[in-house]
Design an enzyme around this catalytic site. Structure first.
Site, PDB file in Angstrom:
ATOM      1  N   GLU A  11     -41.053 -14.909   2.684  1.00 25.60           N
ATOM      2  CA  GLU A  11     -39.692 -15.039   4.116  1.00 25.60           C
ATOM      3  C   GLU A  11     -41.651 -14.274   5.455  1.00 25.60           C
ATOM      4  O   GLU A  11     -42.385 -13.717   4.268  1.00 25.60           O
ATOM      5  CB  GLU A  11     -38.621 -14.654   4.695  1.00 25.60           C
ATOM      6  CG  GLU A  11     -38.779 -13.178   4.574  1.00 25.60           C
ATOM      7  CD  GLU A  11     -36.714 -12.845   4.543  1.00 25.60           C
ATOM      8  OE1 GLU A  11     -36.542 -13.397   5.672  1.00 25.60           O
ATOM      9  OE2 GLU A  11     -36.540 -11.249   4.376  1.00 25.60           O
ATOM     10  N   ARG A  68     -23.228 -12.308  10.385  1.00 24.60           N
ATOM     11  CA  ARG A  68     -23.857 -12.259  10.190  1.00 24.60           C
ATOM     12  C   ARG A  68     -24.108 -10.809  10.075  1.00 24.60           C
ATOM     13  O   ARG A  68     -24.461  -9.728   9.266  1.00 24.60           O
ATOM     14  CB  ARG A  68     -25.434 -12.729  10.013  1.00 24.60           C
ATOM     15  CG  ARG A  68     -26.267 -11.979   9.275  1.00 24.60           C
ATOM     16  CD  ARG A  68     -27.822 -13.157   9.500  1.00 24.60           C
ATOM     17  NE  ARG A  68     -28.091 -12.528  10.763  1.00 24.60           N
ATOM     18  CZ  ARG A  68     -29.381 -13.550  11.340  1.00 24.60           C
ATOM     19  NH1 ARG A  68     -30.261 -13.978   9.839  1.00 24.60           N
ATOM     20  NH2 ARG A  68     -30.014 -13.879  12.679  1.00 24.60           N
ATOM     21  N   TYR A  86     -28.271  -5.188  13.618  1.00 22.47           N
ATOM     22  CA  TYR A  86     -28.680  -6.068  14.773  1.00 22.47           C
ATOM     23  C   TYR A  86     -28.907  -7.531  14.798  1.00 22.47           C
ATOM     24  O   TYR A  86     -28.253  -7.601  13.507  1.00 22.47           O
ATOM     25  CB  TYR A  86     -30.006  -5.487  15.395  1.00 22.47           C
ATOM     26  CG  TYR A  86     -31.426  -5.816  14.862  1.00 22.47           C
ATOM     27  CD1 TYR A  86     -31.712  -6.087  13.401  1.00 22.47           C
ATOM     28  CD2 TYR A  86     -32.279  -7.017  15.000  1.00 22.47           C
ATOM     29  CE1 TYR A  86     -32.806  -6.472  12.920  1.00 22.47           C
ATOM     30  CE2 TYR A  86     -33.180  -8.057  14.726  1.00 22.47           C
ATOM     31  CZ  TYR A  86     -33.374  -7.323  13.630  1.00 22.47           C
ATOM     32  OH  TYR A  86     -34.463  -7.828  12.929  1.00 22.47           O
ATOM     33  N   LYS A 135     -28.817  -7.216   7.998  1.00 25.55           N
ATOM     34  CA  LYS A 135     -29.901  -7.244   8.830  1.00 25.55           C
ATOM     35  C   LYS A 135     -30.232  -5.572   9.994  1.00 25.55           C
ATOM     36  O   LYS A 135     -29.484  -5.572  10.671  1.00 25.55           O
ATOM     37  CB  LYS A 135     -29.826  -8.097  10.115  1.00 25.55           C
ATOM     38  CG  LYS A 135     -30.920  -8.241  11.407  1.00 25.55           C
ATOM     39  CD  LYS A 135     -30.393  -9.956  11.592  1.00 25.55           C
ATOM     40  CE  LYS A 135     -31.569 -10.530  12.754  1.00 25.55           C
ATOM     41  NZ  LYS A 135     -32.764 -10.873  12.598  1.00 25.55           N
ATOM     42  N   LEU A 182     -33.591 -12.696   4.130  1.00 23.00           N
ATOM     43  CA  LEU A 182     -32.540 -12.214   5.129  1.00 23.00           C
ATOM     44  C   LEU A 182     -31.860 -14.324   5.422  1.00 23.00           C
ATOM     45  O   LEU A 182     -33.117 -14.599   5.218  1.00 23.00           O
ATOM     46  CB  LEU A 182     -33.033 -12.687   7.187  1.00 23.00           C
ATOM     47  CG  LEU A 182     -32.126 -12.108   8.006  1.00 23.00           C
ATOM     48  CD1 LEU A 182     -31.323 -10.687   7.762  1.00 23.00           C
ATOM     49  CD2 LEU A 182     -32.002 -12.517   9.346  1.00 23.00           C
ATOM     50  N   ARG A 192     -27.879  16.242  12.039  1.00 23.71           N
ATOM     51  CA  ARG A 192     -28.578  15.126  11.250  1.00 23.71           C
ATOM     52  C   ARG A 192     -27.962  16.119   9.843  1.00 23.71           C
ATOM     53  O   ARG A 192     -28.276  16.820   9.402  1.00 23.71           O
ATOM     54  CB  ARG A 192     -29.948  15.687  11.511  1.00 23.71           C
ATOM     55  CG  ARG A 192     -30.421  14.628  10.758  1.00 23.71           C
ATOM     56  CD  ARG A 192     -32.270  15.112  10.577  1.00 23.71           C
ATOM     57  NE  ARG A 192     -33.013  14.183   9.127  1.00 23.71           N
ATOM     58  CZ  ARG A 192     -32.844  14.340   8.239  1.00 23.71           C
ATOM     59  NH1 ARG A 192     -32.987  15.680   8.048  1.00 23.71           N
ATOM     60  NH2 ARG A 192     -34.049  13.341   7.430  1.00 23.71           N
ATOM     61  N   HIS A 246     -27.500  13.630   6.333  1.00 27.46           N
ATOM     62  CA  HIS A 246     -28.408  12.417   4.978  1.00 27.46           C
ATOM     63  C   HIS A 246     -26.726  11.181   4.968  1.00 27.46           C
ATOM     64  O   HIS A 246     -26.140  10.435   5.353  1.00 27.46           O
ATOM     65  CB  HIS A 246     -28.368  12.216   4.037  1.00 27.46           C
ATOM     66  CG  HIS A 246     -30.430  12.680   4.346  1.00 27.46           C
ATOM     67  ND1 HIS A 246     -30.649  14.146   4.806  1.00 27.46           N
ATOM     68  CD2 HIS A 246     -30.563  11.643   3.908  1.00 27.46           C
ATOM     69  CE1 HIS A 246     -31.542  13.450   4.733  1.00 27.46           C
ATOM     70  NE2 HIS A 246     -32.733  12.178   4.063  1.00 27.46           N
TER      71      HIS A 246
HETATM   72  C1  LIG Z   1     -36.883 -10.418   8.051  1.00 28.18           C
HETATM   73  C2  LIG Z   1     -36.757 -12.058   8.734  1.00 28.18           C
HETATM   74  N1  LIG Z   1     -36.575 -13.124   8.005  1.00 28.18           N
HETATM   75  C3  LIG Z   1     -35.599 -13.926   8.160  1.00 28.18           C
HETATM   76  C4  LIG Z   1     -35.265 -14.161   9.876  1.00 28.18           C
HETATM   77  C5  LIG Z   1     -34.879 -15.468  10.943  1.00 28.18           C
HETATM   78  O1  LIG Z   1     -33.520 -15.527  11.299  1.00 28.18           O
HETATM   79  P1  LIG Z   1     -33.154 -16.550  12.082  1.00 28.18           P
HETATM   80  O2  LIG Z   1     -33.171 -16.950  12.178  1.00 28.18           O
HETATM   81  O3  LIG Z   1     -31.716 -15.839  12.023  1.00 28.18           O
HETATM   82  O4  LIG Z   1     -33.691 -15.829  13.366  1.00 28.18           O
HETATM   83  C6  LIG Z   1     -35.395 -13.431  10.773  1.00 28.18           C
HETATM   84  C7  LIG Z   1     -35.277 -13.063  12.457  1.00 28.18           C
HETATM   85  O5  LIG Z   1     -35.230 -12.403  12.672  1.00 28.18           O
HETATM   86  C8  LIG Z   1     -36.383 -11.852   9.676  1.00 28.18           C
HETATM   87  O6  LIG Z   1     -36.104 -11.033  11.129  1.00 28.18           O
END
Ligand SMILES: Cc1ncc(COP(=O)(O)O)c(C=O)c1O
Length: 283
Positions: free
Chosen positions: A177, A50, A31, A145, A201, A99, A101
């Site tokens: 993070e 991304r 997403y 993501k 991320l 379903r 895997h």
């Molecule tokens: C785990 C995580 N880290 C960092 C971010 C920040 O990313 P962005 O600046 O692209 O929104 C997000 C955004 O959803 C996130 O889910």
């Protein structure tokens, strides 16, 4: 609300998704969330890239005719948000199949998107927020993501229950993070933030924020921040699409600095707001 599902815009209550959808059964999908500033999609190219990278890593074929920006703009227009503060959510799952895997043969991905109005967290921007640290229970591909967000959901819930704005995830002693944001601290006048790796991320806001640091002459060290060193931080902040640059004034029970948003954080916050305004002007 008008949503997008598999090539069509339609009222949300008419949307039908199969119970066999692998997004539903396996959280098998990726997403993106893009901020729209009065119709301007902030860093749309980076979000699209991304998204493509996430889909590629999950080996989900992106529909050839999917135009990322056009879809976001369409969602804004269909919901009278073309001139509003809004966010756009897009998700692609591997599709619906009985379903099992392993990947099904010949399955069409499910594309879903919606737009929602968004209110800037102006009070939190002004006062700063509290965060808590929690163990990072995620997998080893946090750079994707993925819609599989259970550890993030659980961590964020703990933050809510602690009266905190965000949970900072700690793996092997390092504060990497947040559950939905990137995290940075200021130590010795240097912004420290975890380097890009499979454990964070690659946030678009982080990228812009570090670019602004460089433009402002604020030194940056992309280096893992030990949880034990958080007590030495004179400032802390979160970076994220909905947070922008969010000052952190408390980590667990300890004030950061004097408990007020710090001067470098303020500078970056303003620079980010100015940059957004400039992007809107340029269209
Ligand atoms: C785990 C995580 N880290 C960092 C971010 C920040 O990313 P962005 O600046 O692209 O929104 C997000 C955004 O959803 C996130 O889910």
């Amino acid at each position: 609300m008008i949503i997008h599902l598999n090539g069509q815009f339609l009222p949300k209550d008419q949307a039908r998704i199969s119970p066999d959808d692998r997004g539903f059964l396996f959280a098998d999908g990726a997403y993106e969330v893009v901020r729209a500033y009065r119709g301007h999609l902030f860093r749309a190219r980076e979000h699209r890239e991304r998204f493509d990278a996430s889909l590629k890593a999950l080996r989900i074929a992106r529909p050839a005719d999917l135009d990322f920006s056009a879809l976001c703009t369409g969602l804004l227009q269909h919901n009278q948000l073309a001139d509003a503060e809004a966010t756009v959510y897009l998700q692609i799952s591997r599709g619906a199949a009985p379903r099992k895997h392993a990947f099904p043969a010949e399955v069409a991905p499910t594309v879903y998107g919606f737009a929602a109005s968004f209110a800037n967290p102006v009070e939190k921007w002004a006062a700063g927020v509290k965060v808590i640290t929690v163990p990072d229970q995620r997998w080893a591909r946090c750079d994707i993501k993925s819609i599989s967000l259970l550890p993030n959901v659980l961590a964020n819930q703990l933050a809510q229950e602690a009266g905190a704005h965000e949970a900072v995830l700690v793996r092997d002693g390092f504060a990497l993070e947040g559950s939905l944001s990137n995290f940075a601290v200021v130590m010795d006048e240097v912004v420290h933030t975890a380097p890009r790796s499979n454990y964070i991320l690659p946030g678009i806001t982080r990228l812009v924020g570090l670019g602004l640091c460089s433009a402002l002459g604020i030194p940056v060290k992309e280096f893992p921040v030990a949880e034990a060193d958080l007590k030495c931080a004179t400032e802390a902040m979160l970076f994220g699409t909905t947070n922008e640059v969010m000052p952190v004034v408390q980590i667990n029970d300890r004030k950061v600095g004097d408990g007020q948003p710090g001067p470098l954080t303020r500078k970056l916050q303003q620079a980010f707001r100015d940059y957004v305004a400039e992007c809107q002007r340029r269209g």
